[in-house]
Design a protein around this motif. Structure first.
Motif, mmCIF file in Angstrom:
data_model
loop_
_atom_site.group_PDB
_atom_site.id
_atom_site.type_symbol
_atom_site.label_atom_id
_atom_site.label_comp_id
_atom_site.label_asym_id
_atom_site.label_seq_id
_atom_site.Cartn_x
_atom_site.Cartn_y
_atom_site.Cartn_z
ATOM 1 N N ALA A 55 -7.888 -46.467 39.434
ATOM 2 C CA ALA A 55 -7.947 -46.148 38.004
ATOM 3 C C ALA A 55 -6.987 -45.006 37.683
ATOM 4 N N PRO A 56 -6.740 -44.763 36.399
ATOM 5 C CA PRO A 56 -5.855 -43.657 36.017
ATOM 6 C C PRO A 56 -6.374 -42.314 36.545
ATOM 7 N N HIS B 178 -7.201 -38.537 35.929
ATOM 8 C CA HIS B 178 -7.499 -37.592 34.856
ATOM 9 C C HIS B 178 -7.167 -36.182 35.331
ATOM 10 N N ASP C 216 -2.445 -40.569 19.400
ATOM 11 C CA ASP C 216 -2.175 -41.465 20.529
ATOM 12 C C ASP C 216 -1.892 -40.683 21.809
ATOM 13 N N GLU D 123 -5.240 -39.640 23.128
ATOM 14 C CA GLU D 123 -5.873 -40.794 23.770
ATOM 15 C C GLU D 123 -5.305 -41.007 25.177
ATOM 16 N N GLU D 124 -3.998 -40.840 25.333
ATOM 17 C CA GLU D 124 -3.379 -40.954 26.662
ATOM 18 C C GLU D 124 -3.977 -39.944 27.622
ATOM 19 N N MET E 157 -6.864 -38.386 27.427
ATOM 20 C CA MET E 157 -8.272 -38.692 27.677
ATOM 21 C C MET E 157 -8.438 -39.895 28.602
ATOM 22 N N ALA E 158 -7.490 -40.816 28.559
ATOM 23 C CA ALA E 158 -7.559 -42.013 29.403
ATOM 24 C C ALA E 158 -6.959 -41.783 30.787
ATOM 25 N N LYS F 219 -3.787 -41.204 31.344
ATOM 26 C CA LYS F 219 -2.467 -41.839 31.375
ATOM 27 C C LYS F 219 -1.362 -40.878 30.943
#
Length: 124
Positions: free
Chosen positions: A30-31, A33, A85, A88-89, A91-92, A94
């Motif tokens: 997974a990504p 964090h 956006d 969001e990156e 937080m995800a 990414k």
């Protein structure tokens, strides 16, 4: 309450996490964090909310309570200017690999979302 018995207000997500240099790494591919970046952004939004709701009148007041310098508060509050956006990156998990919390704190973030996106691209 145990992990196997979630309440109505929680969600159990089975992940094997490892901490490596301030980053949480999921074994599932997974990504990644960056906990430090998330902390910086989260504190910035929290402090901005304290100012917006009138809990504190200034960044200096927050700095006294938090035990940091007023410039630290001002630098972190700037995180509220990030394009949605980009948040969001982050937080995800990414975010650009070379982007660090230290860089975000120490450098000017443009107010234009387009310039912010271009800046983030330079870290990829």
């Amino acid at each position: 309450m145990s992990v196997t018995e979630p309440t109505d207000q929680s969600t159990f997500v089975p992940l094997n996490l490892k901490r490596r240099a301030g980053r949480l790494i999921a074994d599932s591919g997974a990504p990644v964090h960056d906990v430090n970046i998330l902390n910086v952004v989260g504190r910035g939004f929290y402090w901005q909310d304290l100012l917006d709701t009138g809990v504190y009148a200034s960044g200096s007041d927050i700095a006294k309570v938090e035990g940091v310098t007023p410039s630290t508060v001002n630098r972190l509050v700037r995180m509220g200017l990030l394009a949605p956006d980009l948040i969001e990156e982050l937080m995800a998990g990414k975010q650009p690999r070379r982007l660090t919390a230290h860089w975000l704190i120490r450098n000017r973030i443009p107010s234009s979302w387009g310039e912010q996106r271009a800046l983030f691209e330079r870290f990829r």
